[in-house]
Design a protein around this motif. Structure first.
Motif, PDB file in Angstrom:
ATOM      1  N   LEU A 163       0.831  -1.198   0.000  1.00 51.11           N
ATOM      2  CA  LEU A 163       0.000   0.000   0.000  1.00 51.11           C
ATOM      3  C   LEU A 163       0.869   1.253   0.000  1.00 51.11           C
ATOM      4  O   LEU A 163       0.614   2.202  -0.753  1.00 51.11           O
ATOM      5  N   VAL A 164       1.907   1.267   0.839  1.00 52.31           N
ATOM      6  CA  VAL A 164       2.790   2.430   0.905  1.00 52.31           C
ATOM      7  C   VAL A 164       3.488   2.635  -0.435  1.00 52.31           C
ATOM      8  O   VAL A 164       3.595   3.759  -0.937  1.00 52.31           O
ATOM      9  N   ALA A 165       3.943   1.541  -1.031  1.00 55.19           N
ATOM     10  CA  ALA A 165       4.614   1.650  -2.330  1.00 55.19           C
ATOM     11  C   ALA A 165       3.664   2.183  -3.390  1.00 55.19           C
ATOM     12  O   ALA A 165       4.029   3.014  -4.220  1.00 55.19           O
ATOM     13  N   GLY A 166       2.413   1.717  -3.352  1.00 59.71           N
ATOM     14  CA  GLY A 166       1.448   2.177  -4.336  1.00 59.71           C
ATOM     15  C   GLY A 166       1.055   3.622  -4.161  1.00 59.71           C
ATOM     16  O   GLY A 166       0.873   4.357  -5.137  1.00 59.71           O
ATOM     17  N   LEU A 167       0.934   4.077  -2.903  1.00 56.22           N
ATOM     18  CA  LEU A 167       0.553   5.464  -2.657  1.00 56.22           C
ATOM     19  C   LEU A 167       1.721   6.414  -2.893  1.00 56.22           C
ATOM     20  O   LEU A 167       1.517   7.573  -3.273  1.00 56.22           O
ATOM     21  N   SER A 168       2.927   5.955  -2.678  1.00 54.53           N
ATOM     22  CA  SER A 168       4.088   6.821  -2.839  1.00 54.53           C
ATOM     23  C   SER A 168       4.491   6.969  -4.293  1.00 54.53           C
ATOM     24  O   SER A 168       5.164   7.931  -4.658  1.00 54.53           O
ATOM     25  N   ARG A 169       4.089   6.001  -5.112  1.00 53.63           N
ATOM     26  CA  ARG A 169       4.490   6.018  -6.502  1.00 53.63           C
ATOM     27  C   ARG A 169       3.803   7.148  -7.245  1.00 53.63           C
ATOM     28  O   ARG A 169       2.620   7.409  -7.065  1.00 53.63           O
ATOM     29  N   ALA A 170       4.559   7.835  -8.105  1.00 52.76           N
ATOM     30  CA  ALA A 170       3.985   8.924  -8.900  1.00 52.76           C
ATOM     31  C   ALA A 170       2.985   8.339  -9.882  1.00 52.76           C
ATOM     32  O   ALA A 170       3.183   7.250 -10.426  1.00 52.76           O
ATOM     33  N   PRO A 171       1.881   9.025 -10.148  1.00 53.60           N
ATOM     34  CA  PRO A 171       0.873   8.511 -11.066  1.00 53.60           C
ATOM     35  C   PRO A 171       1.384   8.484 -12.490  1.00 53.60           C
ATOM     36  O   PRO A 171       2.310   9.203 -12.847  1.00 53.60           O
ATOM     37  N   ALA A 172       0.777   7.586 -13.298  1.00 50.82           N
ATOM     38  CA  ALA A 172       1.143   7.545 -14.715  1.00 50.82           C
ATOM     39  C   ALA A 172       0.737   8.840 -15.385  1.00 50.82           C
ATOM     40  O   ALA A 172      -0.225   9.494 -14.979  1.00 50.82           O
ATOM     41  N   GLU A 173       1.490   9.209 -16.386  1.00 55.85           N
ATOM     42  CA  GLU A 173       1.232  10.484 -17.045  1.00 55.85           C
ATOM     43  C   GLU A 173      -0.177  10.496 -17.624  1.00 55.85           C
ATOM     44  O   GLU A 173      -0.606   9.567 -18.309  1.00 55.85           O
ATOM     45  N   GLY A 174      -0.886  11.585 -17.348  1.00 52.96           N
ATOM     46  CA  GLY A 174      -2.246  11.729 -17.840  1.00 52.96           C
ATOM     47  C   GLY A 174      -3.271  11.003 -17.004  1.00 52.96           C
ATOM     48  O   GLY A 174      -4.434  10.925 -17.363  1.00 52.96           O
ATOM     49  N   ASN A 175      -2.873  10.446 -15.850  1.00 54.07           N
ATOM     50  CA  ASN A 175      -3.819   9.713 -15.022  1.00 54.07           C
ATOM     51  C   ASN A 175      -3.456   9.924 -13.564  1.00 54.07           C
ATOM     52  O   ASN A 175      -2.395   9.521 -13.117  1.00 54.07           O
ATOM     53  N   ASP A 176      -4.339  10.628 -12.824  1.00 55.13           N
ATOM     54  CA  ASP A 176      -4.073  10.878 -11.408  1.00 55.13           C
ATOM     55  C   ASP A 176      -4.995  10.053 -10.523  1.00 55.13           C
ATOM     56  O   ASP A 176      -5.203  10.370  -9.363  1.00 55.13           O
ATOM     57  N   VAL A 177      -5.578   8.970 -11.065  1.00 57.16           N
ATOM     58  CA  VAL A 177      -6.495   8.119 -10.320  1.00 57.16           C
ATOM     59  C   VAL A 177      -5.956   6.696 -10.316  1.00 57.16           C
ATOM     60  O   VAL A 177      -5.497   6.195 -11.337  1.00 57.16           O
ATOM     61  N   ALA A 178      -5.996   6.051  -9.137  1.00 60.64           N
ATOM     62  CA  ALA A 178      -5.574   4.665  -9.009  1.00 60.64           C
ATOM     63  C   ALA A 178      -6.487   3.977  -8.003  1.00 60.64           C
ATOM     64  O   ALA A 178      -7.246   4.628  -7.278  1.00 60.64           O
ATOM     65  N   VAL A 179      -6.416   2.655  -7.971  1.00 61.72           N
ATOM     66  CA  VAL A 179      -7.224   1.868  -7.037  1.00 61.72           C
ATOM     67  C   VAL A 179      -6.281   1.029  -6.197  1.00 61.72           C
ATOM     68  O   VAL A 179      -5.407   0.342  -6.739  1.00 61.72           O
ATOM     69  N   ARG A 180      -6.448   1.088  -4.884  1.00 61.63           N
ATOM     70  CA  ARG A 180      -5.626   0.311  -3.958  1.00 61.63           C
ATOM     71  C   ARG A 180      -6.544  -0.457  -3.018  1.00 61.63           C
ATOM     72  O   ARG A 180      -7.619   0.050  -2.637  1.00 61.63           O
TER      73      ARG A 180
END
Length: 659
Positions: free
Chosen positions: A156-173
């Motif tokens: 979870l920490v790795a996923g939240l700390s990772r910069a978002p992919a270009e053109g996408n600021d939404v992710a699901v954890r």
């Protein structure tokens, strides 16, 4: 969670200090136009300076000084009024924005959690209490890792700390979070990464409980339904069909049922235009469905076939299958018409026949119907099973037939009916099976071509044929060897031919390599290999000419020396003017290109006379000579052929066979 006001661009929100317990990113502050009140400070200073200047510089003029003081005071009062008005507007706007934020958070379907750059919780909406049974106020200031399962925390920490992919600021954890009652709940968070936004600078999490979505022990009904359905047509698939047949076997109680398998020809992916396959299958399904009766059950089988479980006897199933086959026909598609044909295989269902055996029987019946041609409907019988068992036995025994010495060559002459002489012989493969006796090449050669064994057999045939002809006293007789498409495509044809010529000592000019016409359209290396062989003196013959792509355009420039006209053209040639016209056309095509034409399959004196009268010179068939065994060939039987009366009338129309 940040809201942007509607209206003019000047109403864009910026961040201000929060109320206790709320993050800076959670509350919008003064609009940019509210900062215009700051300009009142220099204006006020200018007014005061004007009053002091008036009093100091003009001491003798009381009226003038008074007027200047009053003007400065007026400016001061106006500035104070503007400042007070701006401040009041700002205060009201902030109150409305904060109220709007709280209302939106409360009305959100999913609980909202906001994290800072250190992944600490700076805000949690009240609905979090319903989600995990914890007071949101107790969560503020705590790291997010303290709330999740220790096994899920690193990911979870790795996923939240990772910069978002270009053109996408939404992710699901997803992670496990301990509920207030001590149980672990599976929480899924949709994360909006707004850390790069100067107005927010935080991670906003929209959370929901997905624990109930995890698959409970046992089959998932939705997945089970999908696994039993065809993805394109929605019909039951083969797995569902096997279940259905098993149920009928257990519950039929003497009621007759039968199985009909409908094979559709013309649905190949290379025939259909891209994107039309699904529409075509749905259209065919619709046609078949309209023919079915109330209790008949339609499903998809293997290899794209359609299967019908017929509520009735085998005779009823044959009648229904005939109607289904007739329902399949030309189908309009964008850009033209798709010509579809069908055939069917039928078998009865019985209590002592398991579903697998029933499907095998219907497949055998369908295979027999396919061999008979489009529109055929065949029923299963024991003869089909016997033929299938024989085919399986031959396939298994063919693997070692070469090593056991069961394969041999025979040689059929090609006769020049003008000069009354044999110009070449064709090497033909024969198999004497220890159980079945002589096996027809039409039966075992296709089996060999289904496996890499055909390459080894072809290499042996080349060597044996060249050695046999090289050892004969006559040094003019040529030999033709039919080479399989697999051997040509393997890239080993040139080394195989060179090896056979070198081992036997046969001159390259006395070898004719026969290939099917479709091979010429294969990879470019095929043409290169054939060109190399021609440069060495080996001649190239097109076998079964006229059954494929035959055309003058393709033949021009191809590495071809001889055309062998397929015996298909000779069927009923005595009474069919169209076939006689085709025989003449092939001869004229060869003559125009300077290529001799060999007609194979000449089996009657009448056909021989007809071909001779047309101008055909090189003929091959039983009427001239049956294939000769090795001993007959060596004894010179190929040179002492008794031609039928009238076959030797010289009509030199076709060119002489190249030497």
């Amino acid at each position: 969670m940040l809201q942007r006001g509607a209206g003019s661009p000047d109403q864009r929100l910026v961040t201000t200090a929060p109320v206790p317990g709320q993050p800076a990113a959670a509350f919008p502050a003064a609009p940019r136009w509210g900062r215009a009140g700051l300009f009142a400070v220099p204006v006020l200073g200018a007014a005061i300076a004007a009053i002091l200047t008036a009093v100091v510089t003009v001491p003798g003029s009381t009226l003038l000084a008074l007027l200047m003081a009053l003007a400065g005071l007026a400016v001061l009062l106006v500035s104070q009024g503007v400042l007070w008005r701006r401040q009041r507007q700002l205060t009201g706007y902030l109150q409305r924005s904060q109220s709007s934020f709280r209302t939106l958070v409360k009305s959100s379907v999913d609980p909202v959690v906001i994290l800072d750059d250190q992944l600490r919780i700076t805000f949690a909406s009240e609905s979090v209490a319903d989600l995990i049974g914890v007071d949101p106020a107790c969560m503020v200031g705590q790291p997010i890792t303290g709330a999740v399962h220790r096994d899920d925390a690193p990911a979870l920490v790795a996923g939240l700390s990772r910069a978002p992919a270009e053109g996408n600021d939404v992710a699901v954890r997803t992670a496990r979070v301990r509920h207030g009652d001590g149980r672990w709940r599976l929480i899924q968070a949709t994360v909006r990464d707004l850390r790069a936004d100067p107005d927010v600078g935080a991670l906003v999490l929209y959370c929901r409980d997905v624990t109930a979505r995890t698959r409970a022990p046992g089959p998932d009904p939705e997945l089970l339904e999908l696994s039993l359905s065809d993805a394109v047509t929605g019909l039951p698939n083969r797995a569902a069909l096997v279940r259905r047949l098993g149920t009928l076997q257990r519950q039929a109680a003497g009621r007759p049922f039968a199985l009909a398998v409908i094979g559709i020809n013309g649905l190949d992916a290379d025939v259909l235009a891209p994107g039309t396959e699904a529409a075509v299958l749905l259209a065919v399904t619709s046609r078949l469905t309209r023919v079915l009766r109330g209790e008949d059950w339609l499903a998809r089988g293997k290899d794209g076939d359609f299967v019908v479980v017929v509520a009735g006897s085998k005779s009823e199933a044959e009648t229904l299958a005939s109607r289904l086959v007739a329902a399949v026909g030309p189908l309009p598609i964008p850009g033209g018409t798709l010509h579809l044909t069908a055939c069917a295989g039928v078998t009865a269902l019985a209590a002592d026949v398991d579903p697998g055996e029933a499907l095998r029987r219907s497949d055998l019946a369908l295979r027999s119907a396919r061999a008979a041609g489009p529109g055929s409907v065949h029923r299963y019988d024991d003869a089909l099973r016997i033929a299938q068992d024989r085919r399986a036995a031959l396939r298994a025994d063919l693997d070692g037939a070469l090593d056991r010495g069961e394969l041999r060559l025979v040689f059929q002459p090609v006769v020049d009916v003008v000069m009354h002489r044999t110009v070449s012989v064709e090497a033909l493969l024969r198999w004497h099976h220890p159980v079945f006796g002589e096996v027809s090449p039409t039966e075992f050669v296709p089996l060999a071509e289904e496996s890499p064994l055909i390459t080894d057999v072809g290499r042996w045939v080349l060597r044996a044929a060249c050695t046999t002809i090289a050892d004969m006293e006559d040094d003019t007789l040529a030999v033709a060897v039919n080479v399989s498409a697999r051997q040509v495509r393997s890239g080993e044809l040139v080394p195989d031919v060179l090896g056979a010529l070198e081992a036997s000592g046969l001159p390259a000019s006395r070898l004719i390599v026969e290939i099917t016409e479709s091979v010429l359209l294969d990879d470019s290396h095929v043409l290169e290999d054939l060109t190399v062989l021609r440069s060495l003196g080996v001649r190239i013959a097109i076998d079964d000419f006229g059954t494929g792509w035959s055309s003058l355009a393709y033949l021009v420039g191809m590495p071809v020396d001889v055309l062998k006209m397929d015996q298909y053209f000779l069927a009923n040639v005595e009474h069919d003017p169209a076939r006689r016209a085709m025989c003449r056309a092939v001869l004229h095509l060869g003559a125009s290109l300077g290529l001799p034409v060999i007609v194979e399959g000449v089996d009657s004196p009448a056909v021989l006379t007809l071909l001779r009268d047309m101008g055909h010179r090189y003929l091959q068939g039983y009427v001239l000579s049956r294939p000769l065994e090795f001993a007959q060939l060596v004894s010179g039987a190929w040179a002492d052929l008794d031609l039928p009366a009238g076959a030797g009338v010289p009509v030199a129309v076709s060119p002489a066979l190249p030497s």
